[in-house]
Write a protein that holds these residues in place. Structure first.
Motif, PDB file in Angstrom:
ATOM      1  N   SER A 109      13.671 124.581 -17.697  1.00  0.00           N
ATOM      2  CA  SER A 109      14.499 124.901 -16.625  1.00  0.00           C
ATOM      3  C   SER A 109      16.069 124.659 -16.708  1.00  0.00           C
ATOM      4  CB  SER A 109      13.958 123.278 -16.205  1.00  0.00           C
ATOM      5  OG  SER A 109      14.196 122.402 -17.185  1.00  0.00           O
ATOM      6  N   HIS A 110      15.821 123.498 -17.819  1.00  0.00           N
ATOM      7  CA  HIS A 110      17.725 123.683 -17.634  1.00  0.00           C
ATOM      8  C   HIS A 110      18.100 124.926 -17.869  1.00  0.00           C
ATOM      9  CE1 HIS A 110      16.393 124.748 -22.180  1.00  0.00           C
ATOM     10  NE2 HIS A 110      17.397 124.688 -22.414  1.00  0.00           N
ATOM     11  N   LEU A 111      18.180 126.040 -18.070  1.00  0.00           N
ATOM     12  CA  LEU A 111      18.978 127.224 -17.982  1.00  0.00           C
ATOM     13  C   LEU A 111      18.645 128.260 -16.444  1.00  0.00           C
ATOM     14  CD1 LEU A 111      17.567 128.982 -21.436  1.00  0.00           C
ATOM     15  CD2 LEU A 111      19.638 127.854 -20.876  1.00  0.00           C
ATOM     16  N   LEU A 112      17.502 127.470 -16.039  1.00  0.00           N
ATOM     17  CA  LEU A 112      17.351 128.929 -14.399  1.00  0.00           C
ATOM     18  C   LEU A 112      19.294 129.319 -14.014  1.00  0.00           C
ATOM     19  CD1 LEU A 112      14.512 127.097 -13.396  1.00  0.00           C
ATOM     20  CD2 LEU A 112      15.182 128.788 -14.737  1.00  0.00           C
ATOM     21  N   GLY A 113      19.678 128.740 -13.846  1.00  0.00           N
ATOM     22  CA  GLY A 113      20.921 128.713 -13.465  1.00  0.00           C
ATOM     23  C   GLY A 113      22.011 130.230 -14.106  1.00  0.00           C
ATOM     24  N   TYR A 114      21.309 130.312 -15.447  1.00  0.00           N
ATOM     25  CA  TYR A 114      22.463 131.435 -16.980  1.00  0.00           C
ATOM     26  C   TYR A 114      21.859 132.878 -16.280  1.00  0.00           C
ATOM     27  CZ  TYR A 114      24.079 127.034 -18.112  1.00  0.00           C
ATOM     28  OH  TYR A 114      25.013 126.012 -19.013  1.00  0.00           O
ATOM     29  N   THR A 115      22.459 133.676 -16.060  1.00  0.00           N
ATOM     30  CA  THR A 115      22.213 135.208 -15.997  1.00  0.00           C
ATOM     31  C   THR A 115      21.621 135.488 -18.057  1.00  0.00           C
ATOM     32  OG1 THR A 115      24.008 136.059 -16.082  1.00  0.00           O
ATOM     33  CG2 THR A 115      23.644 135.569 -14.051  1.00  0.00           C
ATOM     34  N   ALA A 116      22.296 135.003 -18.744  1.00  0.00           N
ATOM     35  CA  ALA A 116      22.003 135.613 -19.630  1.00  0.00           C
ATOM     36  C   ALA A 116      21.667 134.461 -20.550  1.00  0.00           C
ATOM     37  CB  ALA A 116      23.173 136.895 -20.069  1.00  0.00           C
ATOM     38  N   VAL A 117      21.058 135.064 -21.806  1.00  0.00           N
ATOM     39  CA  VAL A 117      20.662 133.945 -23.118  1.00  0.00           C
ATOM     40  C   VAL A 117      21.766 134.204 -23.672  1.00  0.00           C
ATOM     41  CG1 VAL A 117      19.005 132.313 -21.628  1.00  0.00           C
ATOM     42  CG2 VAL A 117      18.863 134.030 -23.371  1.00  0.00           C
ATOM     43  N   ASP A 118      22.357 133.263 -24.795  1.00  0.00           N
ATOM     44  CA  ASP A 118      22.699 133.372 -25.845  1.00  0.00           C
ATOM     45  C   ASP A 118      21.470 133.434 -27.185  1.00  0.00           C
ATOM     46  OD1 ASP A 118      23.795 133.530 -28.330  1.00  0.00           O
ATOM     47  OD2 ASP A 118      25.429 131.586 -27.934  1.00  0.00           O
ATOM     48  N   GLU A 119      20.867 134.784 -27.482  1.00  0.00           N
ATOM     49  CA  GLU A 119      20.184 134.978 -28.860  1.00  0.00           C
ATOM     50  C   GLU A 119      20.292 134.345 -30.480  1.00  0.00           C
ATOM     51  OE1 GLU A 119      21.243 137.373 -27.110  1.00  0.00           O
ATOM     52  OE2 GLU A 119      20.454 139.341 -26.317  1.00  0.00           O
ATOM     53  N   SER A 120      22.112 134.191 -30.122  1.00  0.00           N
ATOM     54  CA  SER A 120      21.729 133.319 -32.170  1.00  0.00           C
ATOM     55  C   SER A 120      21.453 131.346 -31.231  1.00  0.00           C
ATOM     56  CB  SER A 120      23.493 132.935 -31.952  1.00  0.00           C
ATOM     57  OG  SER A 120      23.616 132.132 -30.997  1.00  0.00           O
ATOM     58  N   LYS A 121      20.895 131.547 -30.047  1.00  0.00           N
ATOM     59  CA  LYS A 121      20.123 129.884 -30.021  1.00  0.00           C
ATOM     60  C   LYS A 121      19.150 129.806 -30.478  1.00  0.00           C
ATOM     61  CE  LYS A 121      24.024 127.690 -28.602  1.00  0.00           C
ATOM     62  NZ  LYS A 121      25.030 128.460 -29.300  1.00  0.00           N
ATOM     63  N   LEU A 122      18.490 131.705 -30.430  1.00  0.00           N
ATOM     64  CA  LEU A 122      17.212 131.689 -30.383  1.00  0.00           C
ATOM     65  C   LEU A 122      16.576 131.184 -31.470  1.00  0.00           C
ATOM     66  CD1 LEU A 122      16.064 134.091 -27.427  1.00  0.00           C
ATOM     67  CD2 LEU A 122      16.299 132.064 -27.200  1.00  0.00           C
ATOM     68  N   ARG A 123      14.845 130.634 -31.701  1.00  0.00           N
ATOM     69  CA  ARG A 123      14.394 130.973 -32.964  1.00  0.00           C
ATOM     70  C   ARG A 123      13.738 131.490 -32.831  1.00  0.00           C
ATOM     71  NH1 ARG A 123      14.455 127.815 -37.730  1.00  0.00           N
ATOM     72  NH2 ARG A 123      11.511 128.066 -37.250  1.00  0.00           N
ATOM     73  N   THR A 124      14.200 132.573 -33.952  1.00  0.00           N
ATOM     74  CA  THR A 124      13.310 133.668 -34.663  1.00  0.00           C
ATOM     75  C   THR A 124      11.871 133.245 -34.836  1.00  0.00           C
ATOM     76  OG1 THR A 124      13.783 134.155 -36.376  1.00  0.00           O
ATOM     77  CG2 THR A 124      15.430 135.202 -34.345  1.00  0.00           C
TER      78      THR A 124
END
Length: 147
Positions: A109-124
């Motif tokens: 829910s904290h990302l709902l205002g963003y249009t793109a996410v930073d892949e480096s912040k994702l766990r894989t």
């Protein structure tokens, strides 16, 4: 037997046959609907299990599609939405397209205002992916380094 009795008995037999056929049709339709709903329920459960993993709050559409097979892309997206997921685009552009990520609305829910996410912040995830040559090997993480 008078003609009126014959007509009445014929009408009763017709009504009984129509009732029996209608009941069988309704039972068959109910069983078919139950099977369809069971499939949809099981798919939603699988989606939730993928998206509730303790280490990954978002998964790429490709990974979800790999694990949930038998649906077109748009059918799978509808199932994701019905399971409570929302879509995000990655910032990196690969082959002219951004990677599509999905995560549960309650966990993102904290990302709902963003249009793109930073892949480096994702766990894989170290999922197994099928390669064009047929070999199975660990999926590369999205930053390009091997897991």
């Amino acid at each position: 037997m008078s003609p009126a009795w014959g007509t009445a008995i014929g009408a009763l037999i017709t009504a009984a046959v129509a009732f029996s056929v209608g009941r069988m049709t309704a039972t068959t339709a109910r069983e078919r609907l139950h099977a369809e709903m069971r499939t949809e329920f099981m798919v939603r459960e699988a989606i939730n299990q993928l998206l509730q993993h303790k280490e990954w709050t978002r998964r790429s559409f490709g990974i979800i599609k790999y694990h949930i097979r038998g649906f077109t892309d748009d059918e799978l997206r509808k199932l994701l939405v019905s399971a409570g997921a929302v879509a995000f685009d990655g910032r990196k552009v690969v082959d002219g397209e951004r990677t599509e990520y999905w995560g549960l609305r309650t966990r993102n829910s904290h990302l709902l205002g963003y249009t793109a996410v930073d892949e480096s912040k994702l766990r894989t995830v170290n999922d197994v992916a099928e390669h064009p040559d047929g070999d199975r090997e660990p999926q590369q993480d999205i930053s390009g380094s091997s897991s």
